[in-house]
Scaffold this motif. Structure first.
Motif: not given
Length: 247
Positions: A78-82, A84-86
């Protein structure tokens, strides 16, 4: 001299096993290739230029392994900050970054040991499964070697953490010696903070603590010169301020 006798049935079973676990097999093969390239770099039998090529191949193979492992852990991109953080919490992501940071840098042995040893350790379990498909008593010398690796896993992981830590000053030294880039120490510092906060591998964090305690114990001895004690304590305080909080 060891002779391996495989019947047609053994070959079919082995082939079915490897094909039924394609992702695991791909990671296993890439890890074995990483081990091979690392050995060829550490022991430059084909000359310095070939050793440099093997250094880059080892890191690229490790990057491939890490990417496959990351995909296995987080299959739904997924192209999301969440997301990336994961992803940044995964050890495989850490070593994907590690490989990309160092692949074009000046080759030093210290930087190849972590990928070499991690590949060796992580290939152990699957290698045992492959050997089991060949027969319960197949290649006992390999099984004995794998058992010794497993028995010394904790020491190996501590050695890897030691390499991770001391590569930080090494990148700074390489910068001042003209063999590194300006950004490399800063990017590597980010990698080191990720290793420090790793949930699955606490050895980097543990070793930092052990080194701090050891150094503090040494400098507090009466025989230690005052200027050296002050310099070490200031260095410890500076490094402690750089450490991630909330771990």
């Amino acid at each position: 001299m060891f002779v391996i006798t495989l019947t047609h049935d053994h070959i079919n079973v082995l082939q079915q096993f490897l094909l039924s676990n394609k992702l695991e097999t791909a990671m296993w093969l890439s890890r074995l290739f990483t081990v091979y390239c690392s050995i060829m770099f550490i022991l430059p039998l084909l000359g310095p230029q070939a050793a440099t090529n093997f250094y880059q191949r080892a890191l690229l193979a490790n990057a491939l392994t890490s990417a496959l492992r990351l995909h296995q852990r987080l299959p739904h991109f997924q192209l999301s900050r969440a997301f990336l953080a994961q992803a940044l919490q995964e050890d495989s992501c850490h070593y994907l970054l590690y490989s990309l940071i160092l692949v074009n840098s000046y080759p030093i042995t210290m930087s190849i040991f972590p990928v070499f040893l991690f590949s060796l350790l992580h290939a152990t379990t699957y290698t045992k499964k492959v050997l089991d498909t060949m027969g319960p008593n197949s290649l006992m010398f390999v099984r004995n070697f794998l058992n010794k690796l497993t028995a010394n896993q904790q020491n190996i992981l501590k050695f890897i953490a030691c390499n991770e830590i001391f590569l930080m000053p090494a990148t700074v030294f390489m910068l001042f010696s003209g063999q590194g880039s300006l950004l490399q120490p800063f990017i590597y510092y980010r990698f080191l903070t990720l290793r420090y906060t790793s949930r699955r591998n606490p050895y980097c964090r543990t070793l930092f603590t052990e080194l701090r305690i050891l150094l503090e114990h040494f400098v507090m001895k009466p025989s230690c010169p005052a200027f050296f004690r002050r310099m070490c304590l200031n260095s410890i305080a500076f490094i402690s301020r750089l450490a991630p909080t909330g771990v």
